[in-house]
Design a protein around this motif. Structure first.
Motif, PDB file in Angstrom:
ATOM      1  N   GLU A 125       0.833  -1.242  -0.055  1.00 35.00           N
ATOM      2  CA  GLU A 125      -0.171  -0.093  -0.140  1.00 35.00           C
ATOM      3  C   GLU A 125       0.957   1.330  -0.068  1.00 35.00           C
ATOM      4  N   PRO A 126       0.552   2.251  -0.876  1.00 37.57           N
ATOM      5  CA  PRO A 126       1.483   3.469  -0.722  1.00 37.57           C
ATOM      6  C   PRO A 126       1.493   4.166   0.556  1.00 37.57           C
ATOM      7  N   VAL A 127       2.496   4.985   0.858  1.00 38.32           N
ATOM      8  CA  VAL A 127       2.462   5.665   2.030  1.00 38.32           C
ATOM      9  C   VAL A 127       2.511   7.054   1.866  1.00 38.32           C
ATOM     10  N   ASN A 128       1.429   8.031   2.497  1.00 36.91           N
ATOM     11  CA  ASN A 128       1.525   9.468   2.358  1.00 36.91           C
ATOM     12  C   ASN A 128       2.621  10.221   2.654  1.00 36.91           C
ATOM     13  N   ASP A 129       2.826  11.402   2.191  1.00 39.42           N
ATOM     14  CA  ASP A 129       3.780  12.167   2.481  1.00 39.42           C
ATOM     15  C   ASP A 129       4.111  12.182   4.007  1.00 39.42           C
ATOM     16  N   HIS A 130       5.432  12.283   4.702  1.00 38.23           N
ATOM     17  CA  HIS A 130       5.387  12.149   6.272  1.00 38.23           C
ATOM     18  C   HIS A 130       6.727  12.748   6.602  1.00 38.23           C
ATOM     19  N   THR A 131       6.975  12.918   7.784  1.00 41.99           N
ATOM     20  CA  THR A 131       8.417  13.344   8.314  1.00 41.99           C
ATOM     21  C   THR A 131       8.743  12.369   9.168  1.00 41.99           C
ATOM     22  N   HIS A 132      10.262  12.161   9.692  1.00 37.12           N
ATOM     23  CA  HIS A 132      10.867  11.457  10.718  1.00 37.12           C
ATOM     24  C   HIS A 132      11.176  12.365  11.632  1.00 37.12           C
ATOM     25  N   GLY A 133      11.120  11.783  12.923  1.00 37.00           N
ATOM     26  CA  GLY A 133      11.810  12.277  13.961  1.00 37.00           C
ATOM     27  C   GLY A 133      13.017  12.800  14.181  1.00 37.00           C
ATOM     28  N   VAL A 134      13.641  13.860  14.867  1.00 36.38           N
ATOM     29  CA  VAL A 134      15.078  14.185  14.981  1.00 36.38           C
ATOM     30  C   VAL A 134      15.519  14.328  16.405  1.00 36.38           C
ATOM     31  N   THR A 135      16.415  13.686  16.570  1.00 37.28           N
ATOM     32  CA  THR A 135      17.267  13.998  17.934  1.00 37.28           C
ATOM     33  C   THR A 135      18.578  14.793  17.706  1.00 37.28           C
ATOM     34  N   ILE A 136      18.415  15.916  18.693  1.00 40.82           N
ATOM     35  CA  ILE A 136      19.730  16.692  18.661  1.00 40.82           C
ATOM     36  C   ILE A 136      20.464  16.462  19.658  1.00 40.82           C
ATOM     37  N   GLY A 137      21.862  16.174  19.443  1.00 34.14           N
ATOM     38  CA  GLY A 137      22.935  15.728  20.293  1.00 34.14           C
ATOM     39  C   GLY A 137      23.277  16.850  21.249  1.00 34.14           C
TER      40      GLY A 137
END
Length: 311
Positions: free
Chosen positions: A276-288
């Motif tokens: 199934e296609p995945v819609n537009d999305h973002t990924h979480g970011v961790t700042i060191g």
């Protein structure tokens, strides 16, 4: 004791720079017209005439005065009586009497430094008439004081006892400085080791608000290093951007277990099917975290010297 007249050996000159021969100096008790004796010698044995006259070069001779006269007045005139100056209430400053058979010092040290005054010196060790302001103690000869135990400490002992109630007296403070001195209790000296000197924030005036805590004599503050806490850090932001991933699908082998083992670039025959296609999305970011949290140097450029305090 004998005091030395500052105008001794000086030359009197007129407006054209010519020496005034026969100028006269009249010496009186301070605030009066009562003559006093002045002398040719330090031992006050041979008096000068009063008035005293300049010689053929316009110079006064050496003049010694009796310190017990306290203050004096001197009127200087030309040979014809024209007043050149009339100065009054001048102190007669003689030498100090030193113990141990030493000759008298040429200047009364109390005319320059008084008990409790500080002196800085580019050197170490003991200095006659002073103790080091190092947090050790002073007291009587039998007190066991660690910096100086001697009868000549009494004036400084009583001065500090009254000036700073936070200075520690061994065995506790009694009713007075004289009582503690007589009880042979050592008194702590102000401690300037490793410290810069700052003025009281108020110093008899309205507080300046620069060092708010420094309104008590002997205040101690500051540190060699300091570690910032969160509240001391400048307010700031961290910027971070999550890279968007566009809509896409995965190809999964038919008969397989899925789980992402396929690929979009797989074969186009009937052995694969599309997820199934995945819609537009973002990924979480961790700042060191950055920085080591170490303390920073908190000392201005400095040069170490010895601080002495007058007995």
């Amino acid at each position: 004791m004998s005091g030395f007249w500052p105008q001794s050996f000086s030359q009197m000159n007129d407006l054209n720079g010519k020496p005034i021969v026969g100028a006269k100096a009249f010496f009186y008790e301070g605030g009066t017209t009562t003559p006093i004796s002045v002398f040719r010698d330090y031992g006050l044995l041979t008096p000068h005439p009063n008035p005293l006259s300049t010689d053929g070069f316009g110079r006064f001779p050496a003049v010694y005065m009796d310190e017990e006269d306290g203050f004096y007045r001197v009127r200087v005139t030309t040979s014809g009586g024209v007043i050149l100056y009339d100065a009054d209430q001048i102190p007669i400053i003689g030498p100090t009497e030193s113990g141990g058979g030493s000759p008298p010092a040429p200047v009364d040290p109390n005319a320059i430094y008084k008990t409790g005054d500080l002196k800085v010196r580019y050197g170490e060790g003991f200095l006659e008439g002073y103790v080091r302001s190092n947090g050790r103690s002073i007291g009587t000869a039998t007190s066991g004081a660690t910096e100086r135990a001697n009868s000549d400490c009494q004036a400084l002992y009583e001065f500090l006892w009254n000036a700073d109630p936070n200075l520690v007296v061994a065995g506790g403070r009694g009713g007075s400085a004289a009582a503690d001195w007589g009880a042979n209790k050592p008194l702590e000296l102000p401690d300037f080791r490793g410290k810069a000197i700052v003025g009281l924030d108020d110093m008899g005036n309205i507080a300046a608000g620069i060092l708010n805590a420094a309104t008590v004599l002997g205040w101690r503050g500051g540190s060699e290093t300091h570690t910032l806490v969160v509240d001391e850090m400048p307010s700031h932001n961290h910027s971070a951007t999550a890279v968007p991933a566009g809509g896409h699908f995965h190809r999964i082998p038919k008969g397989g277990s899925g789980g992402g083992q396929g690929a979009q670039n797989g074969p186009t025959d009937n052995t694969y099917f599309d997820s199934e296609p995945v819609n537009d999305h973002t990924h979480g970011v961790t700042i060191g975290a950055r920085g080591g949290g170490a303390a920073h140097n908190n000392v201005q450029p400095s040069l170490a010297i010895t601080v002495y305090i007058r007995l």
